[in-house]
Design an enzyme around this catalytic site. Structure first.
Site, short mmCIF file in Angstrom:
data_model
loop_
_atom_site.label_atom_id
_atom_site.label_comp_id
_atom_site.label_asym_id
_atom_site.label_seq_id
_atom_site.Cartn_x
_atom_site.Cartn_y
_atom_site.Cartn_z
N ASP A 93 0.87 -1.17 0.07
CA ASP A 93 -0.08 0.04 -0.11
C ASP A 93 1.08 1.37 -0.13
O ASP A 93 2.07 1.25 0.45
CB ASP A 93 -0.83 -0.07 1.20
CG ASP A 93 -1.98 1.03 1.14
OD1 ASP A 93 -2.29 1.36 0.03
OD2 ASP A 93 -2.78 1.21 2.11
N ASN A 111 -10.33 -3.02 -6.88
CA ASN A 111 -9.59 -2.02 -7.80
C ASN A 111 -10.12 -1.92 -9.02
O ASN A 111 -9.93 -0.95 -9.66
CB ASN A 111 -8.25 -2.64 -7.84
CG ASN A 111 -7.18 -2.54 -6.56
OD1 ASN A 111 -6.57 -3.34 -6.25
ND2 ASN A 111 -7.82 -1.73 -5.57
N ARG A 121 -11.75 1.54 -9.43
CA ARG A 121 -10.61 2.86 -9.82
C ARG A 121 -10.68 3.35 -11.23
O ARG A 121 -11.50 2.80 -11.97
CB ARG A 121 -9.04 2.27 -9.67
CG ARG A 121 -8.69 2.04 -7.96
CD ARG A 121 -7.20 1.85 -7.96
NE ARG A 121 -7.08 1.48 -6.30
CZ ARG A 121 -5.75 1.50 -5.94
NH1 ARG A 121 -4.77 1.71 -6.45
NH2 ARG A 121 -5.93 1.07 -4.59
N ARG A 172 1.57 -4.85 6.24
CA ARG A 172 0.91 -3.81 5.26
C ARG A 172 1.61 -2.61 5.50
O ARG A 172 2.07 -2.17 6.73
CB ARG A 172 -0.59 -3.66 5.94
CG ARG A 172 -1.12 -2.64 5.15
CD ARG A 172 -2.64 -2.51 5.28
NE ARG A 172 -3.14 -1.53 4.34
CZ ARG A 172 -4.47 -1.55 3.74
NH1 ARG A 172 -5.20 -2.61 4.12
NH2 ARG A 172 -4.81 -0.70 2.99
N SER A 216 -8.36 -5.19 4.52
CA SER A 216 -8.86 -4.95 3.14
C SER A 216 -9.20 -6.22 2.47
O SER A 216 -8.75 -6.46 1.27
CB SER A 216 -7.76 -4.08 2.55
OG SER A 216 -7.67 -3.03 3.11
#
Length: 252
Positions: free
Chosen positions: A26, A74, A77, A194, A202
């Site tokens: 991330d 995703n 996006r 992470r 997530s």
């Protein structure tokens, strides 16, 4: 290209290396914003960190490394970013063949890869075939992956077996559930990392991280170095993993 050739692994206990490390990579977008660049610039530089982590994980003796590469969410996006990510995936797989072969790394993937672009699927399958005999470490790319999707698919598979009378309800247990997950041949995660300072899972490997040690670092993914990975492993080794037992039971 950034380098991370200088690192110190003297604090690592070689006898307590986590077998399976998973990483939520991330911070690419925020890193790019700090450079006054667009998000794709951050994703491009994140590839360097992937290479560094693969190399140091292999060197330390990690057997399985799972990277959360692209989630089902995703797709929400901007299309320009998604298209760029798909193209970058194809390019990166081809460019990193040397890294995989030189480090004896086998490539695998988990997730709903049928929804990926034709080029991405072909690149993945080609590299999986080329590296299938490598044995030092298995690199697993979680692509178009979602833990809730995985659990839903597992439920459908088991329900179908019950409906066909190939499986009795009484025989459904943790082992049976694990056999119908995308990670059926992979051990559960020992250490989940992470980056970027966010402290959430997530929708990633929810079943497989039931007893994982969680490690959150403020370092943005493009800045995540070999030393940062070593520090995460050392932190993991400082913890007492009890799996529901008491400290006294573990000590025996």
């Amino acid at each position: 290209m950034k380098t991370s050739s200088l690192f110190d692994k003297s604090a690592v206990d070689e006898k307590r290396i986590p077998t399976h490390v998973a990483v939520i990579m991330d911070g690419n977008g925020r890193w790019a914003k700090k450079q006054n660049k667009d998000r794709i610039y951050g994703h491009q530089h994140g590839v360097d960190s992937v290479r560094n982590v693969c190399e140091i994980a292999t060197e330390l003796g990690v057997k399985y490394l799972t990277l959360y590469t692209f989630s089902k969410e995703n797709w929400l996006r901007p299309k320009q970013e998604v298209d760029a990510l798909m193209k970058m995936l194809v390019y990166t797989i081809a460019q990193e063949e040397k890294t995989l072969m030189d480090n004896d790394i086998r490539l695998e993937t988990i997730g709903d890869t049928l929804e990926l672009s034709k080029e991405a699927k072909e690149a993945l399958l080609g590299m999986i075939e080329k590296t299938k005999n490598n044995k030092r470490m298995t690199l697993i790319l979680a692509l178009n992956y979602s833990a809730r999707w995985e659990i839903t698919e597992m439920t459908k598979q088991i329900s179908s077996l019950v409906e066909q009378k190939k499986l009795n309800i009484e025989d459904i247990n943790e082992e049976e559930i694990s056999r119908h997950l995308t990670t059926k041949d992979i051990p559960d995660v020992d250490l989940l990392i992470r980056t970027s300072g966010e402290e959430r899972i997530s929708n990633f490997l929810l079943w497989q991280i039931a007893y994982s040690e969680l490690y959150f670092t403020p370092v943005l993914w493009p800045d995540f170095s070999k030393q940062d990975f070593i520090d995460a492993v050392v932190n993991y080794q400082s913890r007492e993993r009890r799996f529901g037992k008491t400290s006294e039971q573990i000590a025996k």
